[in-house]
Each structure stands twice: as C-alpha cells, then as structure tokens.
Design a protein around this motif. Structure first.
Motif, mmCIF file in Angstrom:
data_model
loop_
_atom_site.group_PDB
_atom_site.id
_atom_site.type_symbol
_atom_site.label_atom_id
_atom_site.label_comp_id
_atom_site.label_asym_id
_atom_site.label_seq_id
_atom_site.Cartn_x
_atom_site.Cartn_y
_atom_site.Cartn_z
ATOM 1 N N GLY A 101 65.429 30.834 24.457
ATOM 2 C CA GLY A 101 65.014 29.492 24.878
ATOM 3 C C GLY A 101 64.082 29.552 26.080
ATOM 4 O O GLY A 101 63.064 28.862 26.130
ATOM 5 N N TRP A 102 64.412 30.422 27.041
ATOM 6 C CA TRP A 102 63.562 30.551 28.233
ATOM 7 C C TRP A 102 62.162 31.017 27.886
ATOM 8 O O TRP A 102 61.173 30.552 28.457
ATOM 9 N N MET A 103 62.119 31.965 26.957
ATOM 10 C CA MET A 103 60.810 32.463 26.565
ATOM 11 C C MET A 103 59.959 31.325 26.011
ATOM 12 O O MET A 103 58.769 31.213 26.289
ATOM 13 N N GLY A 104 60.622 30.452 25.247
ATOM 14 C CA GLY A 104 59.920 29.315 24.666
ATOM 15 C C GLY A 104 59.416 28.355 25.727
ATOM 16 O O GLY A 104 58.266 27.909 25.678
ATOM 17 N N VAL A 105 60.279 28.074 26.707
ATOM 18 C CA VAL A 105 59.859 27.168 27.774
ATOM 19 C C VAL A 105 58.624 27.748 28.482
ATOM 20 O O VAL A 105 57.638 27.055 28.739
ATOM 21 N N GLY A 106 58.669 29.055 28.737
ATOM 22 C CA GLY A 106 57.535 29.725 29.391
ATOM 23 C C GLY A 106 56.279 29.656 28.535
ATOM 24 O O GLY A 106 55.192 29.305 29.014
ATOM 25 N N ALA A 107 56.431 29.965 27.242
ATOM 26 C CA ALA A 107 55.262 29.932 26.354
ATOM 27 C C ALA A 107 54.678 28.524 26.305
ATOM 28 O O ALA A 107 53.454 28.345 26.287
ATOM 29 N N GLY A 108 55.545 27.527 26.320
ATOM 30 C CA GLY A 108 55.087 26.136 26.293
ATOM 31 C C GLY A 108 54.212 25.822 27.497
ATOM 32 O O GLY A 108 53.149 25.204 27.369
ATOM 33 N N PHE A 109 54.622 26.305 28.674
ATOM 34 C CA PHE A 109 53.822 26.092 29.883
ATOM 35 C C PHE A 109 52.462 26.756 29.785
ATOM 36 O O PHE A 109 51.440 26.170 30.121
ATOM 37 N N ILE A 110 52.492 27.998 29.331
ATOM 38 C CA ILE A 110 51.226 28.729 29.238
ATOM 39 C C ILE A 110 50.282 27.993 28.279
ATOM 40 O O ILE A 110 49.121 27.754 28.591
ATOM 41 N N ILE A 111 50.820 27.601 27.115
ATOM 42 C CA ILE A 111 49.939 26.958 26.131
ATOM 43 C C ILE A 111 49.439 25.621 26.658
ATOM 44 O O ILE A 111 48.249 25.313 26.601
ATOM 45 N N VAL A 112 50.346 24.826 27.215
ATOM 46 C CA VAL A 112 49.909 23.483 27.612
ATOM 47 C C VAL A 112 48.865 23.568 28.721
ATOM 48 O O VAL A 112 47.978 22.717 28.822
ATOM 49 N N SER A 113 48.927 24.635 29.531
ATOM 50 C CA SER A 113 47.985 24.718 30.642
ATOM 51 C C SER A 113 46.540 24.807 30.153
ATOM 52 O O SER A 113 45.653 24.198 30.719
ATOM 53 N N TYR A 114 46.291 25.537 29.071
ATOM 54 C CA TYR A 114 44.901 25.550 28.592
ATOM 55 C C TYR A 114 44.655 24.490 27.522
ATOM 56 O O TYR A 114 43.550 23.984 27.372
ATOM 57 N N TYR A 115 45.726 24.134 26.814
ATOM 58 C CA TYR A 115 45.604 23.078 25.794
ATOM 59 C C TYR A 115 45.054 21.807 26.430
ATOM 60 O O TYR A 115 44.204 21.112 25.892
ATOM 61 N N SER A 116 45.574 21.529 27.627
ATOM 62 C CA SER A 116 45.166 20.323 28.319
ATOM 63 C C SER A 116 43.685 20.370 28.716
ATOM 64 O O SER A 116 43.002 19.347 28.702
ATOM 65 N N VAL A 117 43.193 21.554 29.058
ATOM 66 C CA VAL A 117 41.780 21.661 29.423
ATOM 67 C C VAL A 117 40.892 21.412 28.197
ATOM 68 O O VAL A 117 39.885 20.706 28.266
ATOM 69 N N ILE A 118 41.308 21.963 27.059
ATOM 70 C CA ILE A 118 40.521 21.749 25.826
ATOM 71 C C ILE A 118 40.608 20.270 25.423
ATOM 72 O O ILE A 118 39.617 19.663 24.996
ATOM 73 N N ALA A 119 41.790 19.683 25.580
ATOM 74 C CA ALA A 119 41.904 18.251 25.294
ATOM 75 C C ALA A 119 40.977 17.480 26.233
ATOM 76 O O ALA A 119 40.409 16.457 25.858
ATOM 77 N N GLY A 120 40.801 18.007 27.457
ATOM 78 C CA GLY A 120 39.859 17.406 28.403
ATOM 79 C C GLY A 120 38.425 17.432 27.867
ATOM 80 O O GLY A 120 37.672 16.469 28.024
ATOM 81 N N TRP A 121 38.049 18.518 27.194
ATOM 82 C CA TRP A 121 36.710 18.568 26.572
ATOM 83 C C TRP A 121 36.593 17.423 25.571
ATOM 84 O O TRP A 121 35.559 16.765 25.475
ATOM 85 N N THR A 122 37.677 17.219 24.819
ATOM 86 C CA THR A 122 37.668 16.159 23.807
ATOM 87 C C THR A 122 37.430 14.805 24.472
ATOM 88 O O THR A 122 36.619 14.000 24.011
ATOM 89 N N LEU A 123 38.141 14.574 25.573
ATOM 90 C CA LEU A 123 37.951 13.328 26.316
ATOM 91 C C LEU A 123 36.488 13.177 26.749
ATOM 92 O O LEU A 123 35.876 12.122 26.578
ATOM 93 N N ALA A 124 35.949 14.249 27.303
ATOM 94 C CA ALA A 124 34.570 14.193 27.772
ATOM 95 C C ALA A 124 33.614 13.859 26.629
ATOM 96 O O ALA A 124 32.666 13.094 26.792
ATOM 97 N N TYR A 125 33.905 14.419 25.442
ATOM 98 C CA TYR A 125 33.009 14.202 24.305
ATOM 99 C C TYR A 125 33.066 12.772 23.773
ATOM 100 O O TYR A 125 32.106 12.309 23.165
#
Ligand code: PHE
Length: 463
Positions: free
Chosen positions: A98-122
């Motif tokens: 479970g901990w590994m998952g929580v960690g992976a979720g943080f890592i993914i969301v950290s860059y996912y949010s930046v790419i979603a930011g590109w979408t917003l900009a577009y």
C-alpha cells in the motif's frame, strides 16, 4: 462476500457510479497524451499489438484482483493490505504494498499535473485562434515557448492541483460521479470528430497502417524486451490505473452486489477504445504534415492544434477538445491522490478537507521538480532506445510506470493468487467456480506473475 459492508468514506450510489468513476480514473492523459507518443517512439504497430496483449493477459486479471482486495479490505490501500494479511494469517509487511502505491501516486501526480497544465494553457491558445492555418513550425514554436517558461508552467500546475483538491475534498461520490457521467461521453464524441478529420487527410491510411500493422522495420536497432515490451507493459498499468492502489481505493467504496469481473472488462474496453481512437486521430496528421512520430511528450500538442487550425469551426472544437481533455485528466488525478487522502483520514484522525489540503500541498511541491526539469534543470539520458530530454520528468515517468506500477501489480498478483486462500477470492468474486473464475485464477497465479518477473529480470539486465 466482504467482511465489512461499507467503507467509512461512503459508497458509490450504483454500479454505474463506480464504473464511471473507474473509467474516469482510467481514461486520461495516459490514453490521449502518453499512448500515442509511446507508439511513435517505441515501434508503431508492434507496440500496439504488444500493448493489447499486456492489457488482456496481465492488466485485466490484475485489475480484477486489485478491486477484489479493495472491496474485501474496505480501507485505504495500506490498511487494506494489513488487515487482509491479518485475516489470512500473513505478515503485516504486506502493508508496504500500500505504501508503495501511495508513493507512486505522488510521483505520478506531480508530473501529471504539469502536463494537465499544458492542456489548460492550450484551451486558451487554441481558443484565441493562435493555430488558425498554422503550420508545423508555428505549432512547434508555441509548444517550445510554453515549456521553456517555468513561471507559466508553475501557474497552470498550481491551478490544476487546486482543481483536483476541490473535488477530492468534496468526497468520492459527490465530487466525481456527475463530472464523469456527462463529460466522458462528450470527450468520446469529440475524439470521433477528430477521427473524421483524420479520414479527410491525405495520409489517413498511412497512419492506420503505422498503428495496426506490425512492421519489422520499426524493430530495427530495438531490443524487443526493453524497448517495446517494458514500455508497453508500463503503459498498460498506467492507462488502466492499476498497480498503485487507486483502483483498490475505488473498489473499497464498491457495493457487495456489483460484479467485479463485468466491471473490469467494461473499464478496460472503454480505456482501450479511447487510446486507439486517439492514435487513429493523431498519426494521419503526423504523416500528412511531415512530423516525426517520435516527437516525444509534445506529440499531441504539436499535431492536434494543426488539425484544429484547418477544420471548419476548428477554434470552437479545439477549445472544447482541450477542455474535455482537462476533465479527463482531472478525474484521473483525483484517483491518484485518493489512496493518500484516505490513508490520512483513517490514520491521522483529521477531516477529509484537511487531509486533502496536506496531500495537495505535497503533490504541488513535488510538481516543482517537473516544472524545472522542462527548462532550467533539463538533462538528457537514454531509455528504451530513445533519447529522453526532460531529465527528472522523464525519470519520474519511467520509474513510476515501468517499475513501480508493475512491481505493485506483481505483488497484488502474488498476494491474490498464492497467499490468499482460494475460498476468499471465490467468495469475493462471487461468480462460482466456473471457467471464468478458472481463467482468472490461472492468469493471476501464473501468467501475470511469471510475465512480470521475466520482464523485470530482463530490465535489470539478468538475461
Ligand atoms: N490512468 C490514468 C491515465 O491514463 C493515470 C493514472 C495512473 C491514474 C495510475 C491512476 C493511477 O491518465
């Protein structure tokens, strides 16, 4: 049947409520942004074929197992794994999964949010008519200008994290169901519209051919295991939202009456259809305008706007498309953070709103690394036969999707297939001991773990 009847966080209002939320989690940037660019980098039709095999043989069985564990445990992934291990008289160390998952979720969301930011900009760039009659050079220029500006990226990243936090704070059911019910079908129709545009381009069949016909030439200079199989497997995990507890958390809010197997097939089919449609829409444009299929993470941002610039009412449809893509990313980001939020609520004795705020702040901070890795801190390295130019961002993406998610999946498969008593899985799936169960049991005991093990051992260079 599950030991507990409901989670303290509430429950989906109906089977469709769950299914829509799970589809909302699965369908996101992974399908429309990540899938096409990996196809372009890692072998075209061969990659697509291997990807489909990974979804069917490994992805779906693991998704079934993950939801099964979530519903039986009815808590956040860490506590769920601990209490299931307890029930089966196993070590509490299973909580580490479970901990590994929580960690992976943080890592993914950290860059996912930046790419979603590109979408917003577009949304704003397309809406302002920047791409009307634009050529490839203009499209590239707009993209490069955006990612070279850390201040803009930071602003969009911040807005996106705030959007995600607002929905999570409202709770799984209220925040999510309605968003998905209306917006997902709209996104689907817009994708069909994009496909219709792609059909009108000169190189439509070349695009289809590239996607669906495996071609020996694409294997040139590539190693099948590390350059095609590993990224395809990682993409299957990423796209189906499995291996990190997101779908396990969603499963914990699922009523005992819902069929897990039926739901999983529906979710996986919807997810795969969206990814393939995105590919069909994008590659004809890539070839018609002479773009490079291996253009990396900017691929959809450099191709689709050109199409919008050419088609009638393109500014309107383009704007709408990026708005819907934003919603798809939004419903996925929520599920990436849900395990951490549920953990904090259950273990720190704080309200959901407070838990969400803390998790949001952490994810935001992490995201700064991606923001800077696209410009000031950029460095390049090679992975899967491709030069990656965006340092930490690429590294996070590779580590999370190609290693952490499959490793989580391997442990889930081993737990459900080898450590849990068969009668527990039989009772929870509730489909009898017929051929459907037998197929799943075989896949989760042998195909998934062995397949994953072989790929891992190869990835670390053991053979
Ligand atoms: N499946 C999501 C997408 O394709 C991303 C995701 C990965 C969400 C892992 C949750 C867990 O965009």
């Amino acid at each position: 049947m599950s030991i507990k009847n409901a989670s303290i966080h509430g429950q989906w209002s109906s089977r469709w409520g769950f299914m829509l939320a799970a589809i909302g989690s699965a369908v996101g940037l992974g399908n429309i942004w990540r899938f096409p660019y990996l196809v372009g980098e890692n072998g075209g039709g061969i990659f697509v074929l291997v990807y489909l095999a990974c979804v069917l043989l490994v992805g779906i069985p693991i998704m079934i197992a993950e939801i099964l564990l979530g519903r039986r445990g009815r808590q956040n992934p860490v506590n769920t794994m601990q209490s299931l291990a307890n029930q089966e008289s196993l070590s509490r160390h299973w909580g580490l999964l479970g901990w590994m998952g929580v960690g992976a979720g943080f890592i993914i969301v950290s860059y996912y949010s930046v790419i979603a930011g590109w979408t917003l900009a577009y949304i704003f760039r397309v809406g302002a008519g920047v791409f009307v009659d634009a050529d490839v050079l203009v499209a590239k220029q707009v993209f490069v200008t955006l990612i070279s500006d850390p201040e803009k990226l930071l602003a969009w990243h911040t807005i996106f994290i705030m959007l995600a936090v607002i929905v999570i704070a409202r709770g799984v059911e209220k925040g999510l169901e309605n968003t998905v019910k209306i917006l997902m079908p709209m996104l689907f129709f817009l994708l069909l519209l994009m496909v219709a545009y792609a059909m009108s381009t000169e190189k439509f069949f070349e695009g289809l051919h590239y996607l669906f016909i495996p071609n020996q030439e694409h294997l040139a200079n590539k190693d099948f295991f590390s350059d095609i199989l590993l990224p395809a497997l990682g993409q299957a995990f990423f796209s189906l939202s499995i291996g990190m507890g997101a779908i396990m958390a969603y499963g914990s809010y699922l009523s005992n009456k819902t069929s897990i197997v039926f739901s999983c097939f529906t979710i996986a089919i919807a997810d795969t259809v969206v990814a393939l449609l995105a590919g069909i829409a994008i590659f004809p444009i890539v070839f018609t305008y002479g773009l490079e299929p291996a253009s990396g993470p900017g691929l959809i941002f450099m191709t689709l706007p050109i199409a919008f610039g050419q088609m009638p009412f393109g500014t309107f449809f383009g704007c709408l498309f990026f708005i819907l893509l934003l919603f798809a990313a939004w419903t996925s980001a929520i599920s990436l953070l849900e395990p951490a939020v549920a953990w904090a609520v259950e273990n720190c004795n704080i309200s959901r709103i407070k838990a969400t705020a803390w998790v949001g702040i952490l994810a935001w901070l992490f995201g700064l690394l991606t923001v800077l890795s696209l410009n000031h801190w950029a460095f390049s390295f090679q992975f899967a036969g491709v030069v990656k130019e965006n340092g930490l961002f690429d590294l996070f993406d590779i580590v999370a999707s190609n290693f952490l998610l499959p490793l989580g999946g391997l442990l889930i498969a081993v737990f459900a297939g080898w450590f849990m008593r068969k009668q527990s899985t039989l009772a929870e799936l509730d489909i009898g001991n017929g051929w459907v169960y037998q197929c799943w049991y075989f896949a989760i005991r042998y195909i998934a773990p062995l397949g994953l093990l072989i790929i891992f051992l190869n990835a670390v260079g053991l053979f």
